[in-house]
Each structure stands twice: as C-alpha cells, then as structure tokens.
Design a protein around this motif. Structure first.
Motif, PDB file in Angstrom:
ATOM      1  N   ASP A  79       1.121  -1.434  -0.182  1.00  0.00           N
ATOM      2  CA  ASP A  79       0.195  -0.147  -0.248  1.00  0.00           C
ATOM      3  C   ASP A  79       1.128   1.099  -0.096  1.00  0.00           C
ATOM      4  N   MET A  80       0.682   1.887  -1.030  1.00  0.00           N
ATOM      5  CA  MET A  80       1.896   3.168  -1.052  1.00  0.00           C
ATOM      6  C   MET A  80       1.567   4.457  -0.199  1.00  0.00           C
ATOM      7  N   ASP A  81       0.601   4.560   0.370  1.00  0.00           N
ATOM      8  CA  ASP A  81       0.512   5.254   1.630  1.00  0.00           C
ATOM      9  C   ASP A  81       0.749   4.896   3.207  1.00  0.00           C
ATOM     10  N   SER A  82      -0.125   3.606   3.072  1.00  0.00           N
ATOM     11  CA  SER A  82       0.641   3.217   4.380  1.00  0.00           C
ATOM     12  C   SER A  82       1.630   2.628   4.682  1.00  0.00           C
ATOM     13  N   GLY A  83       2.033   2.018   3.567  1.00  0.00           N
ATOM     14  CA  GLY A  83       3.824   1.866   4.083  1.00  0.00           C
ATOM     15  C   GLY A  83       2.807  -0.582   3.655  1.00  0.00           C
ATOM     16  N   ALA A  84       1.802  -0.521   4.290  1.00  0.00           N
ATOM     17  CA  ALA A  84       1.047  -2.425   4.798  1.00  0.00           C
ATOM     18  C   ALA A  84       1.744  -2.874   3.304  1.00  0.00           C
ATOM     19  N   THR A 212      15.952  -5.027  -5.166  1.00  0.00           N
ATOM     20  CA  THR A 212      14.947  -6.147  -4.477  1.00  0.00           C
ATOM     21  C   THR A 212      13.258  -5.513  -4.810  1.00  0.00           C
ATOM     22  N   ALA A 213      12.835  -6.712  -4.896  1.00  0.00           N
ATOM     23  CA  ALA A 213      10.702  -6.111  -4.864  1.00  0.00           C
ATOM     24  C   ALA A 213      10.549  -5.355  -3.768  1.00  0.00           C
ATOM     25  N   ARG A 214      10.865  -5.562  -2.206  1.00  0.00           N
ATOM     26  CA  ARG A 214      10.845  -4.677  -1.926  1.00  0.00           C
ATOM     27  C   ARG A 214      11.111  -2.727  -2.588  1.00  0.00           C
ATOM     28  N   ASP A 215      12.525  -3.225  -2.602  1.00  0.00           N
ATOM     29  CA  ASP A 215      12.791  -1.316  -2.969  1.00  0.00           C
ATOM     30  C   ASP A 215      12.176  -0.887  -3.348  1.00  0.00           C
ATOM     31  N   MET A 216      12.160  -1.810  -4.910  1.00  0.00           N
ATOM     32  CA  MET A 216      11.561  -1.202  -6.113  1.00  0.00           C
ATOM     33  C   MET A 216       9.611  -0.645  -5.779  1.00  0.00           C
ATOM     34  N   ALA A 217       9.455  -1.119  -4.004  1.00  0.00           N
ATOM     35  CA  ALA A 217       8.051  -1.011  -3.929  1.00  0.00           C
ATOM     36  C   ALA A 217       8.590   0.375  -3.493  1.00  0.00           C
ATOM     37  N   LEU A 218       8.816   0.776  -2.999  1.00  0.00           N
ATOM     38  CA  LEU A 218       9.385   1.650  -1.897  1.00  0.00           C
ATOM     39  C   LEU A 218      10.062   2.834  -3.079  1.00  0.00           C
ATOM     40  N   ILE A 219      10.672   2.650  -4.175  1.00  0.00           N
ATOM     41  CA  ILE A 219      10.776   4.364  -5.047  1.00  0.00           C
ATOM     42  C   ILE A 219       9.582   4.045  -5.394  1.00  0.00           C
ATOM     43  N   THR A 220       9.016   3.403  -6.076  1.00  0.00           N
ATOM     44  CA  THR A 220       7.509   3.355  -6.874  1.00  0.00           C
ATOM     45  C   THR A 220       7.059   4.570  -5.876  1.00  0.00           C
ATOM     46  N   GLY A 371       8.156  11.894  14.990  1.00  0.00           N
ATOM     47  CA  GLY A 371       8.517  10.004  14.987  1.00  0.00           C
ATOM     48  C   GLY A 371       6.912   9.133  13.823  1.00  0.00           C
ATOM     49  N   THR A 372       7.557   8.067  13.634  1.00  0.00           N
ATOM     50  CA  THR A 372       6.602   7.318  12.816  1.00  0.00           C
ATOM     51  C   THR A 372       6.389   6.328  13.922  1.00  0.00           C
ATOM     52  N   VAL A 373       5.328   5.532  13.648  1.00  0.00           N
ATOM     53  CA  VAL A 373       4.924   4.638  14.744  1.00  0.00           C
ATOM     54  C   VAL A 373       4.392   3.274  13.593  1.00  0.00           C
ATOM     55  N   THR A 374       5.257   1.971  13.161  1.00  0.00           N
ATOM     56  CA  THR A 374       4.142   1.036  12.455  1.00  0.00           C
ATOM     57  C   THR A 374       4.075  -0.219  13.344  1.00  0.00           C
ATOM     58  N   TYR A 375       3.061  -0.522  12.557  1.00  0.00           N
ATOM     59  CA  TYR A 375       1.952  -1.376  13.208  1.00  0.00           C
ATOM     60  C   TYR A 375       2.401  -3.015  12.760  1.00  0.00           C
ATOM     61  N   TYR A 376       2.584  -3.542  13.214  1.00  0.00           N
ATOM     62  CA  TYR A 376       3.076  -4.894  13.041  1.00  0.00           C
ATOM     63  C   TYR A 376       1.766  -6.250  13.422  1.00  0.00           C
ATOM     64  N   TYR A 377       1.925  -7.293  12.433  1.00  0.00           N
ATOM     65  CA  TYR A 377       0.723  -8.164  13.019  1.00  0.00           C
ATOM     66  C   TYR A 377       1.460  -9.578  12.400  1.00  0.00           C
ATOM     67  N   GLU A 378       2.139 -10.627  13.237  1.00  0.00           N
ATOM     68  CA  GLU A 378       2.850 -11.746  13.491  1.00  0.00           C
ATOM     69  C   GLU A 378       3.919 -10.767  12.934  1.00  0.00           C
ATOM     70  N   GLN A 380       4.530  -9.187  10.546  1.00  0.00           N
ATOM     71  CA  GLN A 380       4.337  -8.517   9.075  1.00  0.00           C
ATOM     72  C   GLN A 380       4.001  -7.289   8.534  1.00  0.00           C
ATOM     73  N   ASN A 381       4.430  -6.364   8.199  1.00  0.00           N
ATOM     74  CA  ASN A 381       4.397  -4.641   8.567  1.00  0.00           C
ATOM     75  C   ASN A 381       2.399  -4.318   8.032  1.00  0.00           C
ATOM     76  N   VAL A 382       1.437  -3.599   8.826  1.00  0.00           N
ATOM     77  CA  VAL A 382       0.373  -3.613   8.050  1.00  0.00           C
ATOM     78  C   VAL A 382       0.236  -1.990   8.444  1.00  0.00           C
ATOM     79  N   GLY A 383       0.959  -1.414   8.474  1.00  0.00           N
ATOM     80  CA  GLY A 383       0.515   0.475   8.199  1.00  0.00           C
ATOM     81  C   GLY A 383       1.540   0.913   9.214  1.00  0.00           C
ATOM     82  N   SER A 384       2.406   2.249   8.499  1.00  0.00           N
ATOM     83  CA  SER A 384       2.478   2.674   9.552  1.00  0.00           C
ATOM     84  C   SER A 384       2.379   4.033   9.203  1.00  0.00           C
ATOM     85  N   ALA A 385       2.289   5.775  10.388  1.00  0.00           N
ATOM     86  CA  ALA A 385       2.105   6.805  10.231  1.00  0.00           C
ATOM     87  C   ALA A 385       2.964   7.173  10.918  1.00  0.00           C
ATOM     88  N   ASP A 386       2.987   8.609  10.498  1.00  0.00           N
ATOM     89  CA  ASP A 386       3.628   9.904  10.635  1.00  0.00           C
ATOM     90  C   ASP A 386       2.938  10.848  12.480  1.00  0.00           C
TER      91      ASP A 386
END
Length: 506
Positions: A79-84, A212-220, A371-378, A380-386
C-alpha cells in the motif's frame, strides 16, 4: 499440501534456482559453481514450475489470507500510502531489474530538475547503445525538454534518453553523469532500500546493478507522489515533435499491456507502471492500481511465466482481502501524542483485531518530537503513520528535553507550563502597553511646552520692535520700523487700475 510440505518444497526450489541473480549469484567458490551446474541440468519448464511452487511468505503467517502462487521469483504488493505489505514472496532477494530501473531515474530527475529543463544528447549518450537496445533514434547534439524525455524514457523505454537525462540533470546538480548515479544510490537508501545498487540509469545488464521487490515498491511509492509521473505513465501514445536537428516527429506507445482497454490483459484499476526485460533479468514488471480507496503497487522480478496474469492475481487478492482501520478510532500507543493525519490507517485482513497488533516507534526529530509508528501483525507490516510524540517519551528514549524545567509524564508538563505562562505573558504585555502610552504622553507634553515657548519669544520680539518704532504692534506694516509709502496705503482697486500691459504699476 501441509505447512511442513510447503516449506520442504520451497527449500528444494530455492536450492535449484541458482541461476537467479541474487546475492549468492555473485558469490565465488566451489558451491556457487556446483549450483550453476545443477541449474543448467533443469529445463526451462522445470525452472518455471519450481519457481511457481515456492509458497509466498505471507501464506505462512497464521491468520493471514492465503495469496496466489506466482511464476515470478520475487513479488510484493504494498500500500503506497501506509506502507502496509499485503503480499510478499522472497521480496528481499536481489535480482537484476532491467528497465524498471527507469523508475528510479525518473524519481531523481523530477526531484532535481523542472520539466522545461533542457536534456542535451552528447556523443556518449548515443555511442554506448548496442544492436537491439531500446531507442528512439536520438542523435548527438539534439535537445529535448525533460518533459518530452520522460515520455521517451518511460513509454518507449529509450536507453539513450535515460543516459541523456542522467548527464543533463547531473550537470544541473553541479556535477555530471556520475553525480546522478550516486544520487540514485543515496536517494534509494534514504527511502529505506537495503538491497539495491545502481550503476546506470537504464537497467542494461551489469553484475553490480541489482535491486529487490521491496525496494522497488518503496521507490515507486515515492515517485507516485508526483503528478507529472502519473500523467506520463498513464499516457498510451505520445509524439515528440521536430527538434533542433531533426525535422521529423517521433511517435511511440505505452508498453504496459494492462493500460490498453482493448488488450487481453487490460486491468480497469491499473494506473501505470513500467516493464523490463533482459536475458539475465528475465521479465520484470512494476504496476500501480487504485480501488476501494487503496493505492497499491505490485512488483514482480524474474518472471518466466505470464507476468500480467501474476500481477492481476496479486491485485485481486489484495483488494479483496484487506480493509482500512482508522488509527484515530483506536487507542494510541504509549508515547504517541497525536497522529499527523486524521486519515492515518492500517490495513487488516478479515478476522484480525487492532488490539492484536504490535507497534514500533521511531523518533525522526527529537527537537520537534516527530516520529513514526509502524504496526505489525505477527511480524508483518500492516501500516505506519507519522506522529507527534510526548516530551516525556522523547526524553526517556533519547535523554533530550525541550525544557528541563518541565516535569511530568507525557504532555501534562507541557500543558501546565503553557497555562502557567499565560498570566506572565499578560502582565508583560500590559506593562509594555503602559510604557508606550507613558512615552507618548511625555513626548506630547514636551511638544506643547516648546510651542508655548516659541509663541512667547515671537510675541516678545514684536513688542520690542514696536517699542523701537513707537507704533502699535498690531499693525504689521510698521514692524520693520518704517512708515508705509503712500502707494502702499492706497486702496487695492486703485493699484490694479493703474498697471501697464506688462503688469507693472505706472
């Protein structure tokens, strides 16, 4: 297939796929050579099937929706907005990117130049091309605007255009081609990329050029914030008009098949992307899509199957199994004062409660408590927010205190200090106003005294002059000690009637 069997299959597949250009592909020694020999014994179909049989990493997460298997060796949906990250398969393995490199090139170009900047084609920008390389036939000495060059690079995937962009924008940055390449590496690191290294702006094969696939997702995701990019990448046909040297137009088309309405692979939610292929990288593809209020990016690296079918299945899975949970509706983690956006959210699969999430807080600026808070489930990154953090949390984590006099946990000390400072500020403001009024009054009093003294001195001078001339001081024409001439005592009418034609008295 049970979980144990899946893992065994994945391990076997990973062992036989040594032709993949990941980190181990660059390794030296006896084991690397043996792996290469084993790879050569597999047929293309066996390699293709082995990659397909590798189970996606997200399918191993308990309670996570089961995603599709794909032919790509690496894949991700973010997800390009939350990073999930909603789907991933070997997303951190390194591969040759081919022409999806041009997404990184476009980001650096848009961040460091305007669309009307001149892109100059040097001899070097053309001479490096080899037979079969994607090109739109630019010649040395030609000039394009960056706007036209972006279409040539992202739609036609022209390699000489990518080179010229790097040279010209690098010059605007105060250096040259190498400056631009260095910025590609620096910028990707700033975005959080950990597995990428760039040596050219076009993606032509080089052993030291990988991602990597993850890096390309961040760049895009970063590039997608530019409306200029979205305009280019959604265009189906574009024509570059005559240039300073060539009196002909160049017309080319969009290569991403999911954007063409009449194409078999058309995907109604697709908003753009970039294709790539070399013999070493195999097929690579980056695609963006929007649906149900979500903006997603899908990346597939080293795909020997049908990359568009894989991409569609990944998108359908992501759009159909995840929904937003607004953070403003949930209890904030300890140390978080407020979210920067009221629309901040995480993406959760059905059946997963917000209370089951873990979180990680990163302090980006201790002075502003940002700062930034990032949430995880098991895990797995499910989203972050400033976020804005409490002063107490920042001090506890870093030792930094915005005001040593402020005490107390969280934001209460700041609130008390603010309330306490209000009457002090009011008193200071009142004192300042009184001081200004007092100064103005003094100035006015002094001004009136000066005026009175001036009038007294003038009156005294008139009385003294009148006394010397023995005339009444109220007759102004006697103030000079002279009696008036007969002419000056005549009526005004007489004087005016006896002027000659030149206006003088006769």
């Amino acid at each position: 297939m049970n979980k144990f069997g899946s893992r065994v299959t994945a391990a076997v597949a990973a062992a036989v796929l040594a032709f993949v250009p990941v980190c181990s592909a660059h390794a030296e020694g006896e084991n690397a050579g043996e792996a290469q020999a084993d790879t050569e014994e597999l047929t293309f179909e066996e390699q293709r099937q082995a990659s397909y049989d590798v189970i996606p990493d997200t399918n191993e997460i308990e309670g996570w929706p089961q995603g599709p298997q794909i032919y790509g060796h690496s894949g991700i949906v973010m997800d390009m907005d939350s990073g999930a990250v909603l789907y991933e398969k070997a997303a951190d393995d390194q591969h040759y990117p081919a022409s999806i490199t041009k997404i990184m090139t476009a980001l650096v170009a848009l961040e460091n130049a305007e669309l009307d900047a001149e892109i100059n084609f040097s001899q070097a920008s053309v001479d490096f091309l080899e037979y079969g390389d994607a090109s739109i036939g630019m010649t040395p000495g030609e000039i394009l605007s960056l706007n036209d060059a972006m279409y040539g690079m992202l739609l036609a995937s022209a390699n000489e255009v990518s080179y010229a962009i790097a040279e010209s924008v690098g010059t605007l940055m105060g250096g040259g081609y190498d400056t631009f390449i260095q910025e590609m590496n620096d910028r990707s690191a700033e975005l959080g990329c950990t597995g990428s290294h760039w040596v050219n702006p076009n993606g032509l094969h080089d052993e030291q050029h990988y991602t990597t696939a993850r890096d390309m997702a961040l760049i895009t995701s970063a590039l997608y914030e530019y409306e200029e990019y979205k305009t280019v990448t959604q265009t189906l046909n574009y024509t570059i008009g005559p240039t300073n040297l060539v009196n002909e137009s160049r017309t080319f088309q969009q290569n991403h098949k999911m954007l063409w309405p009449d194409n078999y692979y058309y995907y109604e939610y697709c908003t753009g992307g970039k294709t790539g292929y070399t013999d070493q990288s195999r097929t690579t593809l980056v695609t963006t899509a929007e649906n149900n209020g979500l903006r997603l990016v899908a990346v597939i690296l080293q795909d020997d199957g049908d990359v568009y079918v894989d991409t569609r299945s990944m998108f359908d899975y992501a759009f159909g199994n995840f929904s937003k949970t607004l953070l403003s509706d949930q209890e904030k983690p300890e140390g978080v004062k407020s979210y920067a956006s009221e629309d901040a959210y995480v993406l959760l699969p059905s059946g997963v409660e917000f209370s089951s999430l873990d979180q990680e807080i990163t302090i980006s600026n201790e002075k502003s408590a940002a700062g930034t808070v990032t949430y995880y489930y098991e895990g797995q990154n499910v989203g972050s927010a400033d976020v804005t953090l409490t002063a107490g949390y920042v001090e506890e984590m870093t030792g930094y205190s915005a005001d040593p006099k402020i005490s107390g946990e969280g934001g209460s000390g700041e609130a008390e200090a603010s309330v306490a400072s209000f009457p002090v500020g009011l008193l200071l403001g009142t004192a300042a106003v009184i001081a200004v009024l007092f100064a103005a009054a003094l100035i006015l009093i002094r001004y009136q005294a000066v005026k009175r003294r001036r009038r007294r001195r003038q009156a005294a001078r008139r009385r003294a002059a009148a006394s010397r001339a023995n005339v009444h001081p109220s007759r102004p024409y006697m103030q000079e000690g002279r009696r008036p001439s007969p002419e000056r005592t005549r009526p005004r009418q007489y004087r005016s009637e006896h002027r000659d034609r030149d206006g003088r008295y006769r």
